[in-house]
Write a protein that holds these residues in place. Structure first.
Motif, short mmCIF file in Angstrom:
data_model
loop_
_atom_site.label_atom_id
_atom_site.label_comp_id
_atom_site.label_asym_id
_atom_site.label_seq_id
_atom_site.Cartn_x
_atom_site.Cartn_y
_atom_site.Cartn_z
N TYR A 196 -1.62 1.46 0.83
CA TYR A 196 -0.70 1.27 1.96
C TYR A 196 -1.39 1.62 3.29
N ALA A 197 -2.19 2.67 3.26
CA ALA A 197 -2.81 3.14 4.50
C ALA A 197 -3.88 2.16 5.01
N GLN A 198 -4.51 1.43 4.09
CA GLN A 198 -5.66 0.61 4.49
C GLN A 198 -5.38 -0.88 4.65
N ALA A 199 -4.31 -1.37 4.00
CA ALA A 199 -4.15 -2.84 3.91
C ALA A 199 -3.47 -3.43 5.15
N ASP A 200 -4.02 -4.56 5.60
CA ASP A 200 -3.35 -5.32 6.66
C ASP A 200 -2.27 -6.22 6.05
N ALA A 201 -2.52 -6.62 4.80
CA ALA A 201 -1.55 -7.46 4.08
C ALA A 201 -1.48 -6.95 2.65
N ILE A 202 -0.30 -7.04 2.06
CA ILE A 202 -0.12 -6.53 0.70
C ILE A 202 0.59 -7.60 -0.13
N SER A 203 0.04 -7.90 -1.31
CA SER A 203 0.65 -8.89 -2.18
C SER A 203 0.86 -8.27 -3.56
N LEU A 204 2.02 -8.56 -4.16
CA LEU A 204 2.41 -7.88 -5.40
C LEU A 204 2.25 -8.78 -6.63
N TYR A 205 1.71 -8.21 -7.69
CA TYR A 205 1.56 -8.94 -8.96
C TYR A 205 1.87 -8.03 -10.14
N VAL A 206 3.00 -7.35 -10.05
CA VAL A 206 3.40 -6.43 -11.13
C VAL A 206 4.73 -6.90 -11.70
N PRO A 207 5.03 -6.52 -12.96
CA PRO A 207 6.30 -6.96 -13.55
C PRO A 207 7.50 -6.21 -12.98
N GLY A 208 8.66 -6.81 -13.18
CA GLY A 208 9.88 -6.20 -12.64
C GLY A 208 10.50 -5.18 -13.58
N VAL A 209 9.67 -4.36 -14.20
CA VAL A 209 10.17 -3.35 -15.14
C VAL A 209 10.82 -2.20 -14.35
N PRO A 210 11.70 -1.41 -15.01
CA PRO A 210 12.42 -0.37 -14.27
C PRO A 210 11.52 0.54 -13.43
N GLU A 211 10.34 0.89 -13.93
CA GLU A 211 9.51 1.84 -13.15
C GLU A 211 8.98 1.23 -11.85
N ASN A 212 9.04 -0.10 -11.74
CA ASN A 212 8.60 -0.75 -10.50
C ASN A 212 9.76 -1.11 -9.58
N HIS A 213 10.97 -0.72 -9.98
CA HIS A 213 12.16 -1.06 -9.18
C HIS A 213 12.01 -0.51 -7.75
N HIS A 214 12.16 -1.39 -6.78
CA HIS A 214 12.06 -1.03 -5.36
C HIS A 214 10.79 -0.23 -5.05
#
Ligand code: COI
Length: 331
Positions: A196-214
């Motif tokens: 988060y501190a370094q990225a100018d852009a962030i793209s997500l490729y993780v599953p929608g499992v409960p631990e990744n909620h929000h």
């Protein structure tokens, strides 16, 4: 042997006909309707059911299917977050998905959207449509000048990284389960906070499992760079959309591309032309110059649809024969 498929769309029919030609000994029945407790009885007499949907496969639905004697369920898509696996286990189901139908399709879409945001094609296209051919103020940014944070380095995330490398972007990545090759390349940061501190852009490729909620919420956005660009082609529930909208309003988030939305069921892949959206948030997001909304189409290519049909039906046959296909889900 009989296989019954739910939610068959017109664009899947050529792939299905092709599969049927190659498997003349299998009887295929199908409906456009989705699998629900009510439609479960349509599969009666079949050895396996093939499904694709974004609705939940609840205990009630699975029980209804088991009651008509079908306990083999082959998903035509990758995500399994909508399955009640406790119920599936209790009822003795076999489940398969299609984990690799075309990672390129999804990765490509995410990176097309990122480049569109950076080059501000949405406001530029709108100007051109109005015959305003002036350059300013729609100046773009170059991909190679960006540090792009990739969250999740499975099949799709890795394809996205390759595309980013082609553009000359600096890539940083985070995954709880790092990939050896990427590790050797030194692409990983130690924590999401570092990303988060370094990225100018962030793209997500993780599953929608409960631990990744929000995963992306008020607190994580606060840790990001001012003017961060966000891309989500993975699952709607990965983002607290209210926090993203607040970020867009304050300018903390400069641009946002979303192909998935937590409340997308019943909204996406429907024709709303001439009608008001039932959800004011989606209307607000679509109206913004710096937001690209696509209705869960990252996967939607001829290659992917073909693979989804062929691989899921092959797995359904394997289950029906008492075999375990390579794409069986372990649970
Ligand atoms: C998936 O394969 O999980 C997707 O997101 C595509 C969609 C057809 C459900």
């Amino acid at each position: 042997m009989k296989i019954f498929a739910y939610g068959i769309r017109d664009d899947e029919k050529p792939a299905l006909e092709d599969w049927e030609k190659k498997n003349p000994d299998v009887t295929v029945g199908y409906t456009q309707e989705l699998l629900t407790p009510e439609t479960a009885q349509l599969a009666k007499g079949s050895d396996s059911a093939v499904v694709y949907q974004q609705l939940d496969y609840t205990k009630e639905t699975l029980t209804a299917l088991a009651e008509v004697g079908v306990k083999n369920l082959s998903l035509r898509n990758v995500g399994t977050d909508n399955i009640d696996f406790d119920a599936a286990k209790e009822l003795g189901f076999n489940v398969s998905n299609v984990p690799v139908y075309s990672p390129n399709a999804i990765a490509e879409h995410s990176m097309i959207q990122l480049s569109r945001l950076l080059r501000r094609t949405k406001p530029m296209d709108a100007k051109v449509a109005k015959h305003d051919l002036r350059w300013a103020p729609t100046i773009g940014r170059e991909m190679r000048m960006q540090t792009v944070g990739v969250i999740g380095t499975g099949n799709i995330g890795r394809k996205a990284i390759n595309i980013l490398k082609g553009f000359g972007a600096k890539v940083i990545a985070y995954d709880k389960f790092p990939n050896k090759e990427l590790q050797e390349e030194g692409l990983y940061v130690d924590s999401l906070d570092d990303l988060y501190a370094q990225a100018d852009a962030i793209s997500l490729y993780v599953p929608g499992v409960p631990e990744n909620h929000h995963l992306i919420n008020k607190d994580s956005i606060a840790k990001m760079k001012d003017g961060v660009v966000l891309v989500n082609v993975s699952r709607g529930n990965l983002m607290d959309i209210d926090a993203v909208i607040d970020g867009l309003n304050s300018g903390k988030v400069s641009d946002f591309a979303m192909d998935v939305y937590e409340e997308e069921v019943g909204l996406f892949n429907e024709d709303w032309s001439g009608k008001e959206f039932p959800d004011p948030k989606i209307a607000d997001l679509i109206a913004r110059d710096n937001v690209l909304v696509t209705p869960h189409i990252a996967f939607y290519t001829t290659k992917a649809v073909d693979e989804m049909v062929h691989q899921s039906f092959d797995a359904a046959v394997a289950f029906a024969k008492g075999e375990t296909p390579a794409i069986a889900v372990k649970f």
